[in-house]
Design an enzyme around this catalytic site. Structure first.
Site, PDB file in Angstrom:
ATOM      1  N   ARG A  62     -20.790 -18.153 -12.467  1.00 30.82           N
ATOM      2  CA  ARG A  62     -19.663 -17.596 -13.212  1.00 30.82           C
ATOM      3  C   ARG A  62     -19.415 -18.508 -14.407  1.00 30.82           C
ATOM      4  O   ARG A  62     -19.975 -19.591 -14.519  1.00 30.82           O
ATOM      5  CB  ARG A  62     -18.400 -17.372 -12.372  1.00 30.82           C
ATOM      6  CG  ARG A  62     -18.190 -18.179 -11.150  1.00 30.82           C
ATOM      7  CD  ARG A  62     -17.929 -19.636 -11.388  1.00 30.82           C
ATOM      8  NE  ARG A  62     -16.923 -19.828 -12.423  1.00 30.82           N
ATOM      9  CZ  ARG A  62     -16.775 -20.914 -13.137  1.00 30.82           C
ATOM     10  NH1 ARG A  62     -17.589 -21.959 -12.968  1.00 30.82           N
ATOM     11  NH2 ARG A  62     -15.855 -21.034 -14.057  1.00 30.82           N
ATOM     12  N   GLY A  63     -18.540 -18.049 -15.292  1.00 33.05           N
ATOM     13  CA  GLY A  63     -18.358 -18.762 -16.554  1.00 33.05           C
ATOM     14  C   GLY A  63     -19.168 -18.034 -17.604  1.00 33.05           C
ATOM     15  O   GLY A  63     -20.357 -17.753 -17.398  1.00 33.05           O
ATOM     16  N   ALA A  64     -18.535 -17.714 -18.720  1.00 33.22           N
ATOM     17  CA  ALA A  64     -19.176 -16.840 -19.707  1.00 33.22           C
ATOM     18  C   ALA A  64     -20.568 -17.318 -20.144  1.00 33.22           C
ATOM     19  O   ALA A  64     -21.531 -16.542 -20.095  1.00 33.22           O
ATOM     20  CB  ALA A  64     -18.248 -16.656 -20.910  1.00 33.22           C
ATOM     21  N   ARG A 102     -20.525  -7.447 -14.814  1.00 31.02           N
ATOM     22  CA  ARG A 102     -19.172  -7.924 -15.144  1.00 31.02           C
ATOM     23  C   ARG A 102     -18.860  -7.509 -16.582  1.00 31.02           C
ATOM     24  O   ARG A 102     -19.637  -7.768 -17.496  1.00 31.02           O
ATOM     25  CB  ARG A 102     -19.071  -9.448 -14.975  1.00 31.02           C
ATOM     26  CG  ARG A 102     -19.346  -9.855 -13.513  1.00 31.02           C
ATOM     27  CD  ARG A 102     -18.851 -11.249 -13.207  1.00 31.02           C
ATOM     28  NE  ARG A 102     -17.404 -11.296 -13.241  1.00 31.02           N
ATOM     29  CZ  ARG A 102     -16.702 -12.440 -13.286  1.00 31.02           C
ATOM     30  NH1 ARG A 102     -17.338 -13.600 -13.314  1.00 31.02           N
ATOM     31  NH2 ARG A 102     -15.383 -12.414 -13.310  1.00 31.02           N
ATOM     32  N   GLN A 131     -11.030 -21.562  -9.148  1.00 31.70           N
ATOM     33  CA  GLN A 131     -12.030 -22.287  -9.931  1.00 31.70           C
ATOM     34  C   GLN A 131     -11.544 -23.675 -10.339  1.00 31.70           C
ATOM     35  O   GLN A 131     -12.340 -24.514 -10.751  1.00 31.70           O
ATOM     36  CB  GLN A 131     -12.424 -21.499 -11.190  1.00 31.70           C
ATOM     37  CG  GLN A 131     -13.221 -20.231 -10.920  1.00 31.70           C
ATOM     38  CD  GLN A 131     -12.317 -19.012 -10.862  1.00 31.70           C
ATOM     39  OE1 GLN A 131     -11.141 -19.116 -10.516  1.00 31.70           O
ATOM     40  NE2 GLN A 131     -12.865 -17.864 -11.196  1.00 31.70           N
ATOM     41  N   ASP A 161     -13.787 -16.180 -22.307  1.00 35.09           N
ATOM     42  CA  ASP A 161     -14.793 -15.215 -21.879  1.00 35.09           C
ATOM     43  C   ASP A 161     -15.179 -14.280 -23.022  1.00 35.09           C
ATOM     44  O   ASP A 161     -16.279 -13.735 -23.044  1.00 35.09           O
ATOM     45  CB  ASP A 161     -14.293 -14.426 -20.674  1.00 35.09           C
ATOM     46  CG  ASP A 161     -14.202 -15.348 -19.468  1.00 35.09           C
ATOM     47  OD1 ASP A 161     -13.174 -16.046 -19.349  1.00 35.09           O
ATOM     48  OD2 ASP A 161     -15.176 -15.428 -18.700  1.00 35.09           O
ATOM     49  N   ASN A 181      -9.454 -14.809 -21.667  1.00 32.10           N
ATOM     50  CA  ASN A 181      -9.919 -15.853 -20.750  1.00 32.10           C
ATOM     51  C   ASN A 181      -9.328 -15.570 -19.367  1.00 32.10           C
ATOM     52  O   ASN A 181      -8.587 -14.600 -19.168  1.00 32.10           O
ATOM     53  CB  ASN A 181      -9.499 -17.235 -21.277  1.00 32.10           C
ATOM     54  CG  ASN A 181     -10.111 -18.390 -20.503  1.00 32.10           C
ATOM     55  OD1 ASN A 181     -11.313 -18.378 -20.217  1.00 32.10           O
ATOM     56  ND2 ASN A 181      -9.315 -19.366 -20.133  1.00 32.10           N
ATOM     57  N   LYS A 182      -9.657 -16.389 -18.426  1.00 32.65           N
ATOM     58  CA  LYS A 182      -9.218 -16.225 -17.025  1.00 32.65           C
ATOM     59  C   LYS A 182      -7.732 -15.867 -16.939  1.00 32.65           C
ATOM     60  O   LYS A 182      -6.909 -16.439 -17.645  1.00 32.65           O
ATOM     61  CB  LYS A 182      -9.505 -17.536 -16.289  1.00 32.65           C
ATOM     62  CG  LYS A 182      -9.152 -17.573 -14.824  1.00 32.65           C
ATOM     63  CD  LYS A 182      -9.749 -16.445 -14.002  1.00 32.65           C
ATOM     64  CE  LYS A 182     -11.254 -16.337 -14.144  1.00 32.65           C
ATOM     65  NZ  LYS A 182     -11.788 -15.050 -13.612  1.00 32.65           N
TER      66      LYS A 182
END
Lengths: 358, 358
Positions: B51-53, B88, B198, B238, B248-249
């Site tokens: 995960r993580g862009a 995603r 996270q 993201d 973002n998150k």
């Protein structure tokens, strides 16, 4: 409120004992615990078997009753008051209740104190229920106003300010229960409220009453407001300053900021005993409880039918766990008090010293 | 980065296989998983093993390599791209990487595609590391500026934008690692980042590198900023729109609001591939992934030495789980890009099409 058809409050007198719902076991298990000693009452507050500003106040009052059975002397009264005041620093209802009990008991002879203490604690509990009924009535028009222009009313709330947080009825949830009972289509977004997850108490309460609700992570509220999914934010309060700053469960301030940014009205439900007339600037004048890091490092849950606490990271990691934050009055649309809805200003609040304002 | 003295990246080529660190097992267990098929790569992205862009982008590129081994025809390439794009929706690096791979592979004969795909995916991974090194360099002066006027620099970050979220080095954490390596006294407040926690990856990463850090509930950031405990907020992204809105998150927006209210600078670290030049108003143009409610209803933890998932409430309760939110450009002090720190405006970003800006 009724649980499984049986009427309950969050704290009540049971003969010469005090009974509480042990909230550390919820939402997994509904269990009644009995308090027989001052020490047990103090422990119940400290460990959050009882929590929520009004309930902490009522439990402290009953704690002083139990103390009078152990030692009704002046020294016993002072020591008991000290022990209870030391349990939790932020909710002012605790101090208010202890001071009210002391004012009632101090002038009496020691052998008259226990009976008077029962009567005064019962009165505090009864009055709390009345205050919440008044909050329900005064908050209802805010929900009706939304219902007049759209089908479903969406309220977001943080933490638990329902009947579990008060003696009965609740503060922030009181108008919601009343609106639901009167047939309004009302839905509640429930913040999880880490680290103690009081949002699960709220979801449990609302479900028990048949109020549609949706649990969200604490991170989600801003997004929901940006998307027009929230009509109103209503939260409780642990202490409100004389100028209207709202000290409430950690994270409330973030929701108030999002409400302001998105044009969503933000209300706090505030019974009189939650107002601290000696506090002005809450950031300066209200102590913020720092709780143990274990509350963040661990999570309570259910596994294979049993209740467990699991570690979510390295047990050695540094954690900070402030339990409350301050929402400055400028972000508060209004305070739903037992005397009416008032602006979060010194003027608005000062009216509460006088006649009914709404 | 080194883990237990051994150099690692979050994704790498291992002969004719792809290796990843399985992040669903962290912070409890550091475990390497191998991907042999397109399906495995897609599953790894979907289930957030990676995960993580930036890492999603690199893993998608390697996923296309694996796809070329299975079916290197035009139809196979299209189907593989479709499968990966569907994993995603929010992080634009995924689309960027898939489109770059397609542009490279489409003109080639089918039998030349696998070798070219390996080379292109390796290049994407290498370039990502370089981008993050540049972000570290450009972000460092922001931290030095704080260090020039006070002993300890306190940064708050949300989610994980460290080496685990990129191929190596990280985005938001890159300047922090560099500052620490250069001897600055830097401390990081780490948001837990429910529902997927996270923040525990971030705390694990930082601890591994010796950077002092403190985990806090997502609710705490506003309080910390009110009290002057945060000098700077740095988050990852993201997807950033062409006018500088930062997607973002979930929960990032709330921290940006608090930063603005408290006068704390708010930065997002943004490598070029995270900018979506086709998106303008992020609230309108960027799709927000809604993930399964189970992620909120359950929490991963460790019990008696084994990893478990526990339910935190009624399995039947309604849950909403949006994974990202939008921080409007007006709340963003600046974007730390691989080409320099730029204002979060269309003009600031447009400079990135041209020469190095800092």
């Amino acid at each position: 409120v009724k649980v499984g058809g049986v009427p309950y409050r969050s704290v009540w007198r049971e003969g010469d004992r005090v009974a509480i719902v042990d909230q550390t076991l919820l939402p997994f298990e509904f269990s009644v615990a009995r308090l027989d000693t001052l020490g047990q009452a103090a422990e119940a507050i400290r460990s959050m078997r009882v929590r929520g500003a009004p309930l902490i106040g009522a439990t402290a009052a009953y704690g002083l009753v139990l103390a009078m059975r152990e030692d009704a002397s002046d020294a016993g009264l002072s020591a008991a008051a000290r022990e209870l005041l030391a349990t939790r620093p932020t909710a002012v209802n605790l101090r208010w209740a202890v001071e009210r009990m002391r004012a009632r008991l101090s002038p009496l002879r020691a052998d008259a104190r226990e009976a008077a203490a029962w009567a005064e604690a019962d009165a505090i509990a009864e009055e709390d229920v009345d205050l919440n009924r008044a909050i329900a009535r005064h908050g209802l028009p805010l929900l009706r106003e939304v219902a007049a222009r759209k089908q479903r009313v969406n309220v977001l709330t943080h933490c638990n300010a329902g009947w579990l947080a008060a003696v009965d009825g609740g503060t922030a949830l009181a108008p919601i229960y009343l609106a639901h009972d009167q047939g309004l289509d009302i839905h509640v977004w429930v913040d999880e409220t880490r680290p103690r997850n009081q949002g699960l108490l709220t979801a449990w309460e609302l479900a028990g009453h048949g109020v549609p609700n949706t649990l969200v992570a604490d991170n989600a509220g801003g997004h929901l407001m940006q998307r027009g999914e929230v009509d109103l934010v209503i939260v409780g309060a642990d202490r409100v300053s004389a100028r209207g700053d709202v000290c409430n469960k950690i994270g409330t301030y973030l929701k108030a900021l999002a409400a302001r940014d998105c044009g969503v009205p933000f209300y706090a439900a505030v019974p009189g005993p939650t107002i601290d007339w000696n506090a002005d600037d809450a950031l300066r004048d209200i102590p913020i409880e720092q709780r143990d890091g274990t509350e963040v490092r661990e999570v309570s849950g259910r596994l294979d039918g049993r209740r467990v606490r699991v570690g979510i990271g390295d047990p050695a990691m540094a954690v900070s766990n402030p339990a409350f934050d301050v929402t400055p009055a400028r972000l508060v649309t209004g305070l739903i008090t037992d005397r009416g809805v008032v602006p979060a200003t010194a003027e608005g609040l000062s009216a509460l010293h006088g006649e009914n304002v709404a």
